[in-house]
Design an enzyme around this catalytic site. Structure first.
Site, mmCIF file in Angstrom:
data_model
loop_
_atom_site.group_PDB
_atom_site.id
_atom_site.type_symbol
_atom_site.label_atom_id
_atom_site.label_comp_id
_atom_site.label_asym_id
_atom_site.label_seq_id
_atom_site.Cartn_x
_atom_site.Cartn_y
_atom_site.Cartn_z
ATOM 1 C CB CYS A 97 55.823 43.317 20.908
ATOM 2 S SG CYS A 97 55.739 41.514 20.700
ATOM 3 C CG HIS A 152 56.873 36.682 23.218
ATOM 4 N ND1 HIS A 152 57.756 36.762 22.151
ATOM 5 C CD2 HIS A 152 56.060 37.772 23.119
ATOM 6 C CE1 HIS A 152 57.491 37.837 21.440
ATOM 7 N NE2 HIS A 152 56.446 38.467 22.009
ATOM 8 C CD GLU A 179 -2.791 1.147 2.469
ATOM 9 O OE1 GLU A 179 -4.017 1.097 2.300
ATOM 10 O OE2 GLU A 179 -2.244 1.185 3.599
#
Length: 596
Positions: A522, A536, A181
């Site tokens: 910086c 750093h 179906e």
């Protein structure tokens, strides 16, 4: 009292009393007892409805009437008469496949199933009262000449896939409600199909009975008819193949004729169809001109109401024996009666039932679902001779679990969150037991383990049906869409980086340093590691102090800012990329997605 349901195509005009008597005489005492208990519960509900109607006050009836008037106005505002909805229903599908493959079955009453239960019957068997859902041994009492053929469900599934491909050409979202179906929305196809179509047709004749569809020897010979003669490779008898052409026009009726024609040409099987403004009506219509026919209900409210006026309530999907009894307690026999007596619904039924019955009375589809339209569960169950032997039950259980796991795999389902065990006892009472483990149930071992845990608690019971169900399903497509884990995310990023490094066509403006942050002193991009950044910054401070520059405020880099770092200019980025210590690079979009 057992009652025979003849609301099925091919069963009109049967002697219901005679058939019911045969069923009762051959029904076991246990089922008769179960049926009586069930009937007793129905009668209690019927009595409750009748008493409620008798005691309802005038004020209650007026309130009920106003309530239904408002609901009807609301539902009518949603009526859509613009759709071309079709329900295609294969004719006696399982039986038809077996008759196609075995010509000897085409002229005898036959059914598919076993002595325990039938799946379907052909139209010859239905004339004796034999129908789906009936035990085979009772069917043999109704029709002693009945031939029962074991079901071949892999074959039925294969054929179903063949004709479903045709349906998808007309509606890519076709809804396969079962193997036999389908719900097809032809609205868009009909609107776009403005030209006639011609198809080549083949039919079979001669002494060979093997092939379908058959040529009608009484048909008037057509001008373009061509005949090809050969020997059938199956039965080795002479076979004729008749070729001609068939033309189909435009519009929904012609489109449905075209679909049905193509299904028969491809599979040798016929199907029937219903055409209406919604699928609820289309399904009802699909049963009216069976077998091998179609029925069209005009997209007009008056035509719909006239069609429903004399329609028996059992012809409507969702109205079964219990619901029928409750409605008949209100003297409702037809869908037209449902409309006439709609004001009584609030006195007897819940709000959901009230709306459902009113939708049926008005010829409107069921309430639209906002939930996931995909299947909610998947299950396998088997009926067998009643037994309390746990070893036999274990064998059945293992096979059921194996079949379920196979169906799960084929259906694009990963697994389910809940396992349910279904048992039907020898008394015909039905028990269900559920279990929701902490993890998703995926494997055969999991299905067996958890369902067996439930089954062991029912030891000693005499069981005639065993089933296992998975619900709260998880589909493969959901797994693909789920959020990525951190590991998956970084694996993907690594792959992007590798691909980018291997490319020679990278635009400088589209790349930046990977996994970096600007130095607060910086502004230089520094690898985004705490030890590297601290080192750093210390160097920057020392350098500035040695250069006798202005005094600086030291910025702690251990407490990361919640804001995105300021992006250096394009020019500065390019300079940074040329430095020898440049790290791996990814796209800007990928960087911000990761940093954000």
């Amino acid at each position: 009292m057992l009652t025979f349901n003849d609301n099925k195509a091919g069963m009109n005009g049967l002697d219901k009393e005679k058939i019911t008597k045969v069923i009762e005489e051959n029904t076991s005492a246990s089922y008769s007892s179960f049926s009586k208990k069930q009937q007793s519960r129905i009668e209690e509900k019927v009595l409750e409805i009748k008493n409620r109607l008798q005691t309802a006050t005038r004020e209650e009836r007026q309130k009920s009437e106003i309530l239904m008037e408002n609901l009807e106005m609301k539902l009518e505002s949603s009526r859509d008469l613009s759709r071309d909805c079709v329900c295609i229903d294969m004719d006696a599908y399982f039986a038809a496949v077996e008759m196609r493959d075995n010509p000897a079955l085409r002229t005898v009453p036959m059914a598919v199933g076993s002595s325990a239960m039938l799946s379907t019957s052909n139209y010859l068997a239905r004339r004796f009262g034999v129908r789906a859902g009936m035990p085979g041994f009772i069917s043999n009492k109704l029709c002693p000449s009945l031939t029962i053929v074991p079901g071949n469900y892999p074959k039925y599934t294969k054929v179903s896939r063949q004709f479903s491909q045709i349906f998808m050409e007309y509606d890519s979202d076709v809804g396969m409600m079962s193997l036999d179906e389908a719900f097809i929305d032809l609205t868009d196809y009909v609107a776009s199909n403005t030209e006639k179509k011609t198809f080549k047709r083949h039919r079979f004749g001669g002494d060979c009975p093997c092939w379908l569809p058959r040529f009608d020897e009484n048909e008037n010979t057509l001008e373009d008819l061509k005949i090809e003669e050969s020997i059938c490779p199956k039965c080795e008898k002479s076979r004729k193949i008749y070729y001609d052409h068939v033309e189909f026009g435009t519009g929904r009726e012609e489109a449905v004729r075209e679909i049905r024609f193509r299904v028969e040409q491809l599979t040798g099987l016929t199907c029937s169809a219903g055409i209406a403004s919604n699928f609820m009506l289309a399904k009802i219509c699909s049963d009216l001109n069976k077998p091998n026919g179609q029925y069209v209900l005009e997209n007009d409210k008056n035509a719909i109401m006239e069609f429903l006026k004399d329609l028996p309530i059992r012809k409507v999907g969702g109205i079964g024996r219990v619901c029928e009894a409750q409605l008949k307690a209100m003297d409702i026999q037809t869908v037209g009666d449902m409309n006439l007596k709609k004001n009584l619904y609030p006195l007897c039924f819940t709000p959901l039932s009230q709306e459902s019955f009113l939708r049926t009375a008005l010829g409107l589809p069921g309430r639209p679902s906002e939930s996931d339209p995909r299947r909610k569960s998947i299950s396998v169950e088997r009926t067998f001779s009643p037994t309390s032997d746990f070893n036999i039950l274990l064998e059945e259980h293992q096979e059921i679990c194996r079949m379920l796991e196979e169906d799960v795999r084929k259906s694009g389902i990963v697994g389910g969150k809940t396992v349910t065990l279904k048992l039907k006892l020898s008394s015909f009472d039905v028990l269900t037991r559920s279990l929701t483990p902490s993890d998703v149930v995926k494997s055969l071992e999991d299905i067996q383990k958890f369902s067996l845990e439930l089954l062991e608690k029912e030891k000693g019971k005499e069981i005639r049906l065993l089933g296992v169900r998975l619900s709260q399903l998880i589909f493969e497509e959901d797994e693909k869409k789920r959020s990525k884990t951190i590991t998956e995310f970084w694996n993907e990023k690594k792959l992007q980086i590798q691909n980018l490094q291997g490319s020679e066509n990278v635009d400088d403006d589209d790349v930046i340093m990977m996994d970096t942050r600007p130095c607060p002193i910086c502004g230089t991009d520094v690898e985004n590691r705490l030890d590297v950044m601290n080192c750093h910054v210390d160097e920057c401070i020392l350098k500035v102090q040695n250069d006798d520059g202005p005094e600086l405020i030291c910025v702690s880099v251990e407490n990361k800012s919640t804001q995105k770092p300021e992006r250096p200019s394009t020019k500065k980025r390019k300079l940074q990329e040329k430095r020898p210590k440049a790290k791996k690079m990814v796209t800007i979009d990928s960087f911000w997605k990761k940093s954000g």
